[in-house]
Structure formats: C-alpha cells, structure tokens
Motif scaffolding. Structure first.
Motif, PDB file in Angstrom:
ATOM      1  N   HIS A 149      -7.700 -14.673  -8.518  1.00  0.00           N
ATOM      2  CA  HIS A 149      -7.882 -15.668  -7.478  1.00  0.00           C
ATOM      3  C   HIS A 149      -7.210 -15.309  -6.156  1.00  0.00           C
ATOM      4  CE1 HIS A 149      -9.426 -18.836 -10.248  1.00  0.00           C
ATOM      5  NE2 HIS A 149      -8.807 -18.078 -11.116  1.00  0.00           N
ATOM      6  N   VAL A 150      -6.572 -14.143  -6.079  1.00  0.00           N
ATOM      7  CA  VAL A 150      -5.845 -13.838  -4.845  1.00  0.00           C
ATOM      8  C   VAL A 150      -6.665 -12.918  -3.950  1.00  0.00           C
ATOM      9  CG1 VAL A 150      -3.615 -14.111  -5.970  1.00  0.00           C
ATOM     10  CG2 VAL A 150      -4.603 -11.839  -5.784  1.00  0.00           C
ATOM     11  N   ASP A 151      -6.199 -12.806  -2.704  1.00  0.00           N
ATOM     12  CA  ASP A 151      -6.867 -11.921  -1.764  1.00  0.00           C
ATOM     13  C   ASP A 151      -6.260 -10.523  -1.858  1.00  0.00           C
ATOM     14  OD1 ASP A 151      -5.062 -12.725   1.304  1.00  0.00           O
ATOM     15  OD2 ASP A 151      -4.429 -12.696  -0.787  1.00  0.00           O
ATOM     16  N   ILE A 176       3.181 -13.711  11.057  1.00  0.00           N
ATOM     17  CA  ILE A 176       1.953 -13.890  10.264  1.00  0.00           C
ATOM     18  C   ILE A 176       1.228 -15.153  10.661  1.00  0.00           C
ATOM     19  CG2 ILE A 176       3.071 -15.088   8.350  1.00  0.00           C
ATOM     20  CD1 ILE A 176       1.172 -13.512   6.519  1.00  0.00           C
ATOM     21  N   VAL A 206       5.785  -5.808  -7.427  1.00  0.00           N
ATOM     22  CA  VAL A 206       6.841  -6.690  -7.963  1.00  0.00           C
ATOM     23  C   VAL A 206       7.617  -6.016  -9.094  1.00  0.00           C
ATOM     24  CG1 VAL A 206       7.290  -8.866  -9.150  1.00  0.00           C
ATOM     25  CG2 VAL A 206       5.663  -8.798  -7.293  1.00  0.00           C
ATOM     26  N   MET A 247       0.585  -6.787  -2.662  1.00  0.00           N
ATOM     27  CA  MET A 247       1.985  -7.198  -2.743  1.00  0.00           C
ATOM     28  C   MET A 247       2.404  -7.385  -4.195  1.00  0.00           C
ATOM     29  SD  MET A 247       3.633  -7.528   0.083  1.00  0.00           S
ATOM     30  CE  MET A 247       3.082  -6.996   1.672  1.00  0.00           C
ATOM     31  N   VAL A 269      -4.679 -14.849 -13.212  1.00  0.00           N
ATOM     32  CA  VAL A 269      -4.116 -15.394 -11.972  1.00  0.00           C
ATOM     33  C   VAL A 269      -4.525 -14.527 -10.785  1.00  0.00           C
ATOM     34  CG1 VAL A 269      -1.962 -15.830 -10.725  1.00  0.00           C
ATOM     35  CG2 VAL A 269      -2.155 -16.494 -13.105  1.00  0.00           C
ATOM     36  N   TRP A 274       4.444  -8.833   8.365  1.00  0.00           N
ATOM     37  CA  TRP A 274       4.646 -10.146   7.776  1.00  0.00           C
ATOM     38  C   TRP A 274       5.387 -11.085   8.712  1.00  0.00           C
ATOM     39  CZ3 TRP A 274       1.779 -11.612   3.990  1.00  0.00           C
ATOM     40  CH2 TRP A 274       1.303 -10.651   3.087  1.00  0.00           C
ATOM     41  N   TRP A 310       3.443  -6.066 -13.336  1.00  0.00           N
ATOM     42  CA  TRP A 310       2.572  -6.526 -12.265  1.00  0.00           C
ATOM     43  C   TRP A 310       1.885  -5.332 -11.605  1.00  0.00           C
ATOM     44  CZ3 TRP A 310       2.744 -11.565  -9.441  1.00  0.00           C
ATOM     45  CH2 TRP A 310       3.327 -12.574 -10.214  1.00  0.00           C
ATOM     46  N   ILE A 350       1.656 -17.514  -4.869  1.00  0.00           N
ATOM     47  CA  ILE A 350       2.099 -16.156  -4.544  1.00  0.00           C
ATOM     48  C   ILE A 350       1.449 -15.600  -3.279  1.00  0.00           C
ATOM     49  CG2 ILE A 350       2.664 -15.610  -6.927  1.00  0.00           C
ATOM     50  CD1 ILE A 350       0.220 -13.943  -7.159  1.00  0.00           C
ATOM     51  N   LYS A 351       0.455 -16.315  -2.761  1.00  0.00           N
ATOM     52  CA  LYS A 351      -0.233 -15.803  -1.563  1.00  0.00           C
ATOM     53  C   LYS A 351       0.731 -15.734  -0.391  1.00  0.00           C
ATOM     54  CE  LYS A 351      -5.032 -16.921  -2.298  1.00  0.00           C
ATOM     55  NZ  LYS A 351      -6.084 -17.900  -2.258  1.00  0.00           N
ATOM     56  N   GLY A 352       0.651 -14.640   0.343  1.00  0.00           N
ATOM     57  CA  GLY A 352       1.455 -14.514   1.547  1.00  0.00           C
ATOM     58  C   GLY A 352       2.914 -14.195   1.304  1.00  0.00           C
ATOM     59  N   LYS A 353       3.289 -13.925   0.060  1.00  0.00           N
ATOM     60  CA  LYS A 353       4.699 -13.654  -0.217  1.00  0.00           C
ATOM     61  C   LYS A 353       4.923 -12.147  -0.395  1.00  0.00           C
ATOM     62  CE  LYS A 353       6.575 -17.896  -1.945  1.00  0.00           C
ATOM     63  NZ  LYS A 353       5.507 -18.851  -1.698  1.00  0.00           N
ATOM     64  N   ILE A 380      -1.361 -21.080  -9.240  1.00  0.00           N
ATOM     65  CA  ILE A 380      -0.332 -20.040  -9.271  1.00  0.00           C
ATOM     66  C   ILE A 380      -0.637 -18.988  -8.207  1.00  0.00           C
ATOM     67  CG2 ILE A 380       0.780 -18.268 -10.668  1.00  0.00           C
ATOM     68  CD1 ILE A 380       0.119 -19.929 -13.129  1.00  0.00           C
ATOM     69  N   ALA A 381      -1.929 -18.659  -8.061  1.00  0.00           N
ATOM     70  CA  ALA A 381      -2.329 -17.683  -7.043  1.00  0.00           C
ATOM     71  C   ALA A 381      -1.933 -18.183  -5.652  1.00  0.00           C
ATOM     72  CB  ALA A 381      -3.834 -17.442  -7.109  1.00  0.00           C
ATOM     73  N   THR A 398      -2.414 -10.032  -1.019  1.00  0.00           N
ATOM     74  CA  THR A 398      -1.547 -10.580  -2.065  1.00  0.00           C
ATOM     75  C   THR A 398      -1.593  -9.697  -3.307  1.00  0.00           C
ATOM     76  OG1 THR A 398      -2.140 -12.755  -1.221  1.00  0.00           O
ATOM     77  CG2 THR A 398      -0.961 -12.693  -3.296  1.00  0.00           C
ATOM     78  N   ILE A 452       8.168 -13.046  -4.517  1.00  0.00           N
ATOM     79  CA  ILE A 452       7.451 -13.375  -5.752  1.00  0.00           C
ATOM     80  C   ILE A 452       8.399 -13.265  -6.943  1.00  0.00           C
ATOM     81  CG2 ILE A 452       5.582 -12.709  -7.309  1.00  0.00           C
ATOM     82  CD1 ILE A 452       4.057 -11.636  -4.883  1.00  0.00           C
TER      83      ILE A 452
END
Lengths: 116, 181
Positions: free
Chosen positions: B55-57, B141, B67, B63, B52, B138, B71, A92-95, A88-89, B60, A100
């Motif tokens: 696990h993101v950078d 990118i 939302v 960002m 979730v 963006w 979030w 959503i990366k780069g969005k 799932i991550a 992200t 999202i």
C-alpha cells in the motif's frame, strides 16, 4: 466475510459443528473483528459513513493494528486486511528509516544505503 | 549423589526462569499499562510486511528497505516494485505476464523504476528550486508536496521508452562483459 470460517463451516458436517477453533486470535482482537464484520454486513450505513467508521475503527495503537493484521490474515478477511495494512502503510509514509524503526520499536536496525 | 545435584540444577533453572519471567513481565506492562507483549512485531513475518508494503508509494518502499534486514529483504521483492510501476501505467499494450517476464529478464522492476520511471515522475520545477530540493530531500518536504503535481499516469510512449532504455542498458552491460572475456 471470513473465508477461514466459511471453509470450516463447509467442510465440517453441520451436525458436528459446535465450535470453530481460532487458536491464533486473542479474544479482544476477535471482538474487534466481529464488530467490523457486523458493521460491514449491515446494510444500514452509506458508503461514506462506512468509510468514516473504518477510519475510526483503524485509529488504534499499532500493536493492536498488527494483531488485527495477523487475525485478518488468519481468518482470511480481505477487506479488513486491506484496511489495516493501509493504515499501517499511512503510518510509515514519509518517514525516514530511523523514524520507522523508532515508531515500531524495531531492534536490529541496520544501515543500508538508499538505492532509489 | 545424582539427586541433590539435579535438584540444585533445577532450582538454578527455576531461578533463571523467574528472572526471565520478571523481565518479560516488565515488557508486558510497558505498553498502555495493559498486558500486551510487543509480540505483534515479533510474529510480524515477511508476509505481513509484504501486505503492508503493497500500500505504500515508491519513496516509502525505498525508505522501508533501509530499516533492518527483514524489511530490506521484503522491500527488494520485485512484486512490490511491479505494483508500483504498473500503478502509474495506463496501458502498456501487452499482457501482464509477458511484461513481467521481459522486465525481470532485463533487470527487474526495481531497477526500471529507479533508473527510468523516477525521473519521469519527478515534478518539473525551476532550476533554482531544483538544486535546493535535491540537496535536502526530506527537509522542505511540505513545500515540495504543495509545489509538486500529483503523480502523472504514464502513457504508452513513456512506458515503451523506459522499457527500451532498460533493454539498452542490459545489452550494453552484456557486451561489456563479453569484451572483457
């Protein structure tokens, strides 16, 4: 693999176990979870093959992914939880926030300014 | 006299229920032609979102905070930013708990990252490409991804520098507030 199931087995006396209730898990999701556990418990596949299998396994619609997350959390299966959350991550990366929201059909979209 | 009224009321209720059911049934049939309600997201509470977002950078995560309210709330969680900060650190030279209490007292990991770690992580590009890349973050990118180096592991010096700058900022603000009083 599932701590919830393991705890259930350990706490209930073995004579009395007929079934363990997993009320929050739907049958089709449970099927997938069982498939995952069987694959990971069998010593047949190499690590690389298992990773490829995991990628294929997680290549499903996002609603199924969400159900898998909830089930993996409920059943306390950490490796499955990591796999699905990671998937799932990646989605959503780069969005942008709008993308999202659109991807997951999120209502109640607010406008926040990006701090970072 | 009451009975007919109540029966009328219940039949009204039944009608309302039927209308609601048909609406939800339509929703049921929307996805994949299979009866799957979009309940996955409705019951996707903050804890799941937290799992979730682990696990993101950083980009992200930032960002994701834009939302919606839920979030945003989850994206502000210091534990997520701590994970992002410490991922880059090879060795801080102090214990995890100690570092956490210091950074949280001085303003938190999110602030630390946005003010002092992000500039360190940015790729060293030439001035002309820098101006174009900063205006549309963006847009090009894919080009940026090709040009930029992978995230550097920050050593002790960079970590101490960023922590020192965070402390200075904290004390500057503190002094400023005292002067106004």
């Amino acid at each position: 693999m599932s701590k919830t199931v393991k705890d259930a087995i350990e706490t209930i006396p073995t004579d009395e176990i007929n079934s363990i209730s997993l009320s929050l898990v739907r049958s089709e999701i449970l099927t997938k979870v069982i498939e995952y556990c069987k694959k990971h418990n069998s010593a047949q596949m190499s690590d690389v093959d298992l990773m490829d299998w995991d990628v294929e396994f997680a290549n499903v619609h996002y609603t199924t992914l969400f159900d898998l997350v909830l089930s993996a959390n409920y059943m306390n299966i950490n490796c499955l939880l990591d796999l699905v959350c990671g998937k799932i991550a990646d989605m959503i990366k780069g969005k942008t926030p709008g993308e999202i929201a659109k991807l997951f059909d999120i209502k109640d979209v607010s406008t926040y300014e990006e701090d970072n | 006299m009451k009975r007919p009224l109540s029966s009328a009321a219940t039949s009204e209720d039944r009608k309302m229920k039927k209308v609601k059911e048909t609406e939800t049934d339509e929703k049921f049939e929307k996805i994949d032609g299979v009866c799957q309600k979009n309940r996955g997201l409705a019951s996707f509470d903050e804890n799941m979102l937290f799992e979730v977002l682990k696990h993101v950078d950083a980009k992200t995560l930032a960002m994701s905070s834009c939302v919606n309210k839920q979030w945003h709330k989850t994206g502000q969680d210091e534990r997520l930013w701590e994970l992002i900060c410490t991922k880059q650190w090879a060795n801080t030279g102090c214990g995890e708990q100690q570092l956490r209490s210091v950074v949280l007292a001085l303003g938190g990991f999110r602030r630390l990252h946005s003010l002092y770690l992000l500039p360190l992580s940015k790729p060293q590009t030439s001035s002309s490409s820098c101006s174009s890349s900063s205006s549309s973050s963006w847009g090009p990118i894919s080009q940026q991804v090709i040009r930029s180096k992978p995230l550097p592991r920050l050593g002790k010096d960079e970590v101490h520098l960023s922590l020192s700058l965070l402390s200075i900022r904290y004390y500057e603000k503190m002094n400023f507030n005292n002067r106004n009083m």
